[in-house]
Design an enzyme around this catalytic site. Structure first.
Site, PDB file in Angstrom:
ATOM      1  N   TYR A  19      24.772  55.825  26.387  1.00  0.00           N
ATOM      2  CA  TYR A  19      23.649  56.725  26.115  1.00  0.00           C
ATOM      3  C   TYR A  19      22.483  56.454  27.060  1.00  0.00           C
ATOM      4  CZ  TYR A  19      26.021  58.557  22.053  1.00  0.00           C
ATOM      5  OH  TYR A  19      26.910  59.180  21.236  1.00  0.00           O
ATOM      6  N   TYR A 147      27.324  58.830  11.292  1.00  0.00           N
ATOM      7  CA  TYR A 147      27.817  58.574  12.652  1.00  0.00           C
ATOM      8  C   TYR A 147      29.276  58.140  12.560  1.00  0.00           C
ATOM      9  CZ  TYR A 147      28.670  56.797  17.274  1.00  0.00           C
ATOM     10  OH  TYR A 147      29.224  56.605  18.510  1.00  0.00           O
ATOM     11  N   ASP A 248      34.688  55.672   6.293  1.00  0.00           N
ATOM     12  CA  ASP A 248      34.546  55.062   7.615  1.00  0.00           C
ATOM     13  C   ASP A 248      33.831  53.722   7.428  1.00  0.00           C
ATOM     14  OD1 ASP A 248      33.796  54.238  10.116  1.00  0.00           O
ATOM     15  OD2 ASP A 248      33.064  56.190  10.796  1.00  0.00           O
ATOM     16  N   LYS A 277      35.142  47.743  14.957  1.00  0.00           N
ATOM     17  CA  LYS A 277      34.024  46.855  15.276  1.00  0.00           C
ATOM     18  C   LYS A 277      34.305  45.368  15.011  1.00  0.00           C
ATOM     19  CE  LYS A 277      30.104  49.796  15.921  1.00  0.00           C
ATOM     20  NZ  LYS A 277      30.122  51.187  15.512  1.00  0.00           N
TER      21      LYS A 277
HETATM   22  C1  PLP Z   1      30.697  52.430  15.963  1.00  0.00           C
HETATM   23  C2  PLP Z   1      31.192  53.355  14.940  1.00  0.00           C
HETATM   24  C3  PLP Z   1      32.231  54.270  15.211  1.00  0.00           C
HETATM   25  C4  PLP Z   1      32.842  54.418  16.589  1.00  0.00           C
HETATM   26  O1  PLP Z   1      33.466  53.256  17.021  1.00  0.00           O
HETATM   27  P1  PLP Z   1      33.709  53.031  18.608  1.00  0.00           P
HETATM   28  O2  PLP Z   1      34.498  51.754  18.652  1.00  0.00           O
HETATM   29  O3  PLP Z   1      32.372  52.930  19.236  1.00  0.00           O
HETATM   30  O4  PLP Z   1      34.490  54.199  19.103  1.00  0.00           O
HETATM   31  C5  PLP Z   1      32.663  55.074  14.183  1.00  0.00           C
HETATM   32  N1  PLP Z   1      32.122  55.006  12.945  1.00  0.00           N
HETATM   33  C6  PLP Z   1      31.129  54.124  12.649  1.00  0.00           C
HETATM   34  C7  PLP Z   1      30.604  54.083  11.263  1.00  0.00           C
HETATM   35  C8  PLP Z   1      30.625  53.288  13.636  1.00  0.00           C
HETATM   36  O5  PLP Z   1      29.624  52.444  13.337  1.00  0.00           O
END
Ligand code: PLP
Length: 427
Positions: A19, A147, A248, A277
């Site tokens: 970004y 997100y 997520d 992550k």
């Molecule tokens: C970081 C994140 C993603 C995307 O993961 P990347 O490894 O950056 O592609 C998706 N959902 C959430 C909640 C995130 O924090």
């Protein structure tokens, strides 16, 4: 040692950072190494890490146990294709994930980043309904301020404003958005709070494959903490309207919120769950999409009979080996009391900032501390100010936040919160 290395100029000239603009005046700091909670810059300065490299480095950097897991695995194989072949690190990791996640999640699909695991989750939901003859169900309901990643399908369920949907409007699938939950973490939630979700499900049920949300903590879309009751009731609504729930947990997973997975606050099980992550303790890129036996069987037993996805680096053995080691390290540790300790350190260090006129709100949950300002920070000045304080803190927009590695000492945590107080007070 201290002179500017040539590669730093290569970075300036050729490399696009996340970004960012190629003409940005926001500095990018060259790092020479990282160990424990300390990041060492090329010029020799040492910074205490307040970010865990974006939620990932739970055990800090250069951890001997995780290093050994990688080097041991390297002797056997660094990578092998996953089509038609398998290996112990992946099978072991799948078994562990099934064991530690909510009960009905029984099938694990590995991928190489969080965004891709979200793509896989969305495909699973669409394929599930398609297999049941409901191929109209291809759209998703998402929460504002959410997100879910940067690839196109993942982006389509990110907050439309911060995700700049207008920029991509000709190519981005239009999803259904409902208000971000207004009931905060410690608050009750009633029918009124759920009304927008109910209404969307009522109106568009026949088109909806799933509701996708970040349980309890909305991360990069605003660092918003909401009521577990909302999650309980969202699960009930998904059942009532017969749509799937995708959780997520890419940011929230592995203890960050004080629970191993944030779904545990509400005692609910999603139909599909994404992790990423901190899955490998921040060592390698790896993510996974978990689903129930029911969903994987419906997809497997109906045409085309296969799940339509398969990344080249799927279940990379180095990444799986270090994930196994990281999860074991976490579960064998007293992580819960560590997170509770960090929570109280963040509260005692940050809550006083709430009295400043420029501060909108300060909130802390688990090992996450957020200072929300009334105006967006100027990255050009605030980023060097944190470095001058000897800490690595990377604000975005109006948010200055900390999510340190779990291994951080009380003294280093205090240095982090002192630095945030000093910098924010000087704005
Ligand atoms: C970081 C994140 C993603 C995307 O993961 P990347 O490894 O950056 O592609 C998706 N959902 C959430 C909640 C995130 O924090």
């Amino acid at each position: 040692m201290n002179k500017q290395a040539e590669w730093v100029n290569y970075d300036k000239d050729y490399v696009w950072h996340p970004y960012s603009s190629m003409n940005s005046e926001v500095p990018v700091f060259p790092v020479s190494s990282a160990s424990g909670v300390t990041i060492t810059l090329q010029d020799g300065r040492k910074l205490i890490d307040g970010m865990s490299s974006w939620w990932c480095a739970l055990h800090g950097y250069n951890h001997p146990v995780l290093n050994k897991a990688v080097t041991d695995q390297l002797q056997d194989m660094s990578h092998i294709m996953f089509g038609g072949l398998t290996h112990e690190p992946a099978a072991q990791l799948a078994a562990t994930l099934v064991e530690i996640t909510p009960e009905p999640l029984q099938t694990v699909f590995f991928s190489d980043s969080g965004s891709v695991s979200v793509e896989a989750a969305m495909k699973m939901a669409i394929q599930y309904w398609g297999a049941l003859g409901l191929s109209k169900r291809q759209r998703f309901v998402s929460l504002r301020s959410g997100y879910h990643g940067d690839t196109f399908a993942a982006m389509s369920v990110c907050d439309p404003v911060t995700g700049m949907h207008s920029l991509f409007s000709e190519t981005l699938t239009q999803q259904f958005f409902v208000e971000s939950p207004q009931c905060l973490f410690n608050e009750a939630c009633d029918e009124h709070d759920l009304a927008p979700l109910r209404k969307t499900l009522e109106q568009h049920q026949q088109q909806i494959a799933a509701v996708i949300l970040e349980p309890i903590v909305q991360g990069a879309g605003g660092m918003h903490f909401y009521s577990p009751e909302f999650l309980v009731k969202a699960r009930q609504l998904c059942d009532e309207f017969n749509v799937l729930l995708i959780a997520d947990e890419i940011a929230t997973g592995f203890g960050r919120t004080g629970k191993l997975f944030a779904c545990e606050f509400a005692n609910i099980s999603p139909d599909i769950m994404c992790v990423g992550k901190s899955l490998t303790g921040g060592y390698m890129t790896l993510a996974a999409t978990l689903t129930t036996d029911k969903i994987s069987q419906v997809i497997s037993q109906n045409p085309p009979g296969v799940f339509m996805h398969g990344p080249t680096f799927m279940a990379n053995p180095l990444a799986c080996a270090v994930a196994n080691a990281s999860i074991k390290l976490l579960l064998d540790s007293d992580w819960k009391s560590r997170v509770t300790k960090i929570e109280s350190g963040l509260k005692s260090g940050l809550l006083v900032l709430a009295d400043l006129p420029i501060v909108q709100n300060v909130r802390v949950l688990g090992a996450i501390g957020v200072v929300e300002l009334k105006q967006a920070v100027d990255m050009k000045t605030i980023q060097p100010a944190f470095v001058d304080q000897g800490v690595w803190v990377r604000p975005f927009g109006k948010l200055v936040y900390l999510m340190p590695p779990f291994i951080i000492s009380d003294i280093d945590l205090k240095k982090l919160t002192d630095a945030v107080r000093a910098v924010v007070s000087s704005l």
